[in-house]
Write a protein that holds these residues in place. Structure first.
Motif, PDB file in Angstrom:
ATOM      1  N   ARG A 244      -8.331  -1.818   2.006  1.00  0.00           N
ATOM      2  CA  ARG A 244      -7.411  -1.455   3.086  1.00  0.00           C
ATOM      3  C   ARG A 244      -7.146  -2.654   3.996  1.00  0.00           C
ATOM      4  NH1 ARG A 244      -3.051   0.064   4.311  1.00  0.00           N
ATOM      5  NH2 ARG A 244      -2.681   1.026   6.342  1.00  0.00           N
ATOM      6  N   ALA A 245      -8.172  -3.416   4.317  1.00  0.00           N
ATOM      7  CA  ALA A 245      -7.987  -4.603   5.158  1.00  0.00           C
ATOM      8  C   ALA A 245      -7.055  -5.609   4.488  1.00  0.00           C
ATOM      9  CB  ALA A 245      -9.338  -5.249   5.455  1.00  0.00           C
ATOM     10  N   VAL A 246      -7.271  -5.833   3.212  1.00  0.00           N
ATOM     11  CA  VAL A 246      -6.443  -6.780   2.462  1.00  0.00           C
ATOM     12  C   VAL A 246      -4.996  -6.310   2.411  1.00  0.00           C
ATOM     13  CG1 VAL A 246      -6.035  -7.658   0.129  1.00  0.00           C
ATOM     14  CG2 VAL A 246      -8.338  -7.727   1.103  1.00  0.00           C
ATOM     15  N   SER A 247      -4.782  -5.018   2.201  1.00  0.00           N
ATOM     16  CA  SER A 247      -3.416  -4.478   2.140  1.00  0.00           C
ATOM     17  C   SER A 247      -2.707  -4.631   3.477  1.00  0.00           C
ATOM     18  CB  SER A 247      -3.456  -3.001   1.736  1.00  0.00           C
ATOM     19  OG  SER A 247      -3.943  -2.847   0.426  1.00  0.00           O
ATOM     20  N   ARG A 248      -3.399  -4.401   4.568  1.00  0.00           N
ATOM     21  CA  ARG A 248      -2.771  -4.501   5.878  1.00  0.00           C
ATOM     22  C   ARG A 248      -2.409  -5.948   6.211  1.00  0.00           C
ATOM     23  NH1 ARG A 248      -6.084  -0.734   9.998  1.00  0.00           N
ATOM     24  NH2 ARG A 248      -5.058  -2.162  11.472  1.00  0.00           N
ATOM     25  N   ILE A 249      -3.274  -6.877   5.844  1.00  0.00           N
ATOM     26  CA  ILE A 249      -2.952  -8.293   6.053  1.00  0.00           C
ATOM     27  C   ILE A 249      -1.706  -8.666   5.265  1.00  0.00           C
ATOM     28  CG2 ILE A 249      -3.739 -10.651   5.575  1.00  0.00           C
ATOM     29  CD1 ILE A 249      -6.598  -9.630   6.181  1.00  0.00           C
ATOM     30  N   SER A 250      -1.661  -8.253   4.019  1.00  0.00           N
ATOM     31  CA  SER A 250      -0.522  -8.575   3.155  1.00  0.00           C
ATOM     32  C   SER A 250       0.766  -7.940   3.664  1.00  0.00           C
ATOM     33  CB  SER A 250      -0.811  -8.110   1.731  1.00  0.00           C
ATOM     34  OG  SER A 250       0.289  -8.346   0.892  1.00  0.00           O
ATOM     35  N   GLU A 251       0.696  -6.673   4.061  1.00  0.00           N
ATOM     36  CA  GLU A 251       1.877  -5.973   4.549  1.00  0.00           C
ATOM     37  C   GLU A 251       2.421  -6.628   5.817  1.00  0.00           C
ATOM     38  OE1 GLU A 251       0.473  -2.035   5.083  1.00  0.00           O
ATOM     39  OE2 GLU A 251       0.262  -1.628   2.932  1.00  0.00           O
ATOM     40  N   HIS A 252       1.530  -7.049   6.686  1.00  0.00           N
ATOM     41  CA  HIS A 252       1.947  -7.620   7.963  1.00  0.00           C
ATOM     42  C   HIS A 252       2.534  -9.014   7.809  1.00  0.00           C
ATOM     43  CE1 HIS A 252       1.936  -7.626  12.348  1.00  0.00           C
ATOM     44  NE2 HIS A 252       1.459  -8.861  12.323  1.00  0.00           N
ATOM     45  N   LEU A 253       2.031  -9.758   6.831  1.00  0.00           N
ATOM     46  CA  LEU A 253       2.414 -11.164   6.704  1.00  0.00           C
ATOM     47  C   LEU A 253       3.259 -11.463   5.474  1.00  0.00           C
ATOM     48  CD1 LEU A 253      -1.022 -12.713   7.694  1.00  0.00           C
ATOM     49  CD2 LEU A 253       1.018 -12.576   9.131  1.00  0.00           C
TER      50      LEU A 253
END
Length: 334
Positions: A244-253
């Motif tokens: 989930r952390a990795v997905s949120r970083i990717s989605e945001h950036l």
């Protein structure tokens, strides 16, 4: 602004310590910063320019008793952050620096001729752990230490508790979880690479509490101002699985997220291998064993409810810390 206050800071050139020094200086504190002769002090170069606070370096280490006495004597606060982990030192050195170094800092506080204000000791959330009763650990969930790092921090906590409870000192212990932000050379680039880099296809199992470095600094200062003598406070953030952390970083950036989970069994298997190599060579080549490998695959989630209630502690979501952290990451690693 804080008027006419002086702080002693050990570990001042480290990731968290340097951010704390910057905040203290910006708030008008005079800062006495402890640095080993070999440490890079340029990280704080110019930090007090244009501010009311002044920065003074004390060159030595946590075993230099004379320097420590000069560092802490007459200060309003002692922020003890100096420490070392298993990636950069042997288990023996980790125990010596983290446990025995804390003993030397406390010795200097006791010996102060002009008095010493509150000591805030930065330990680790790793000395607490979720149990079967709750998936979120709090300050009461004292766990059996796993590995030299946790053991050394747990023993240091006991020394600080004794100083506060039995020796007439004033001390508070804080327990940051997984701290994220600029100038972190370990956890932060690992996490960002899993969310941004196409060359990093796999993410780790398990989960953790991710907290921005500025939020932890807020918590440390709140512990100094509002914490109860002898109390412990977890300074955590969002509880997130790695995926989930990795997905949120990717989605945001707009990055390329890692999509393949590393099997827990593969990480578990690495523990016995590390132990075997250590036994064959007579030293710990890899900084983990089978118990530490198993721990790395678990969901290490925490609650900061006590810090919120007693200190007014708050934390921002992961995305709030990404702009400055990613700017630093791209300068340092790309």
């Amino acid at each position: 602004m804080t008027e006419d206050k002086t702080a002693a800071v050990t570990g001042a050139t480290g990731f968290l310590g340097s951010h704390l020094c910057e905040r203290l200086l910006a708030d008008g504190w005079d800062v006495r910063a402890l640095s080993r002769p070999s440490s890079d002090r340029e990280v704080l170069e110019g930090a007090d320019e244009g501010e009311d606070g002044a920065l003074e370096w004390y060159v030595g280490d946590v075993f230099d008793d004379e320097t420590l006495r000069e560092l802490v004597d007459g200060t309003d606060a002692v922020f003890h952050l100096a420490g070392v982990g298993l990636w950069s030192a042997t288990p023996e050195t980790v125990k010596r620096v983290n446990r025995d170094g804390t003993a030397h800092v406390l010795k200097a506080c006791r010996a102060s001729e002009d008095g010493v204000g509150r000591l805030v000791f930065t330990s680790t959330a790793g000395t607490r752990r979720p149990n079967e009763a709750s998936p979120f650990a709090d300050e009461s969930d004292v766990a059996e230490p796993i590995g030299a790092y946790q053991s050394s921090k747990a023993e240091a906590e006991q020394l600080v508790d004794r100083y506060a409870d039995d020796e007439g000192g004033d001390a508070v212990t804080v327990h940051p979880t997984s701290v994220f932000g600029p100038r972190d050379g370990s956890f932060t680039p690992q996490l960002l690479s899993m969310g941004l880099e196409p060359t990093m296809p796999a993410y780790l199992p398990g989960g953790l509490s991710i907290v921005g470095v500025s939020d932890v600094v807020d918590g440390i200062l709140a512990a100094y101002e509002k914490g109860g003598n002898g109390e412990h406070y977890i300074l955590g953030g969002e509880n997130l699985t790695y995926d989930r952390a990795v997905s949120r970083i990717s989605e945001h950036l707009g990055g390329t997220p890692a999509r393949i989970p590393v099997p827990s069994t593969a990480i578990h298997a690495a523990g016995p291998v590390a132990e075997a190599v250590g036994a064959a060579t007579g030293r710990q080549v890899f900084p983990f064993n089978r118990r530490m490998a198993k721990l790395a695959t678990e969901r290490l989630f925490y609650t900061s409810e006590k810090a919120a209630d007693e200190l007014g502690y708050e934390y921002e979501p992961l995305e709030a810390h990404l702009p400055e952290t990613v700017a630093w990451y791209r300068t340092e690693f790309q």
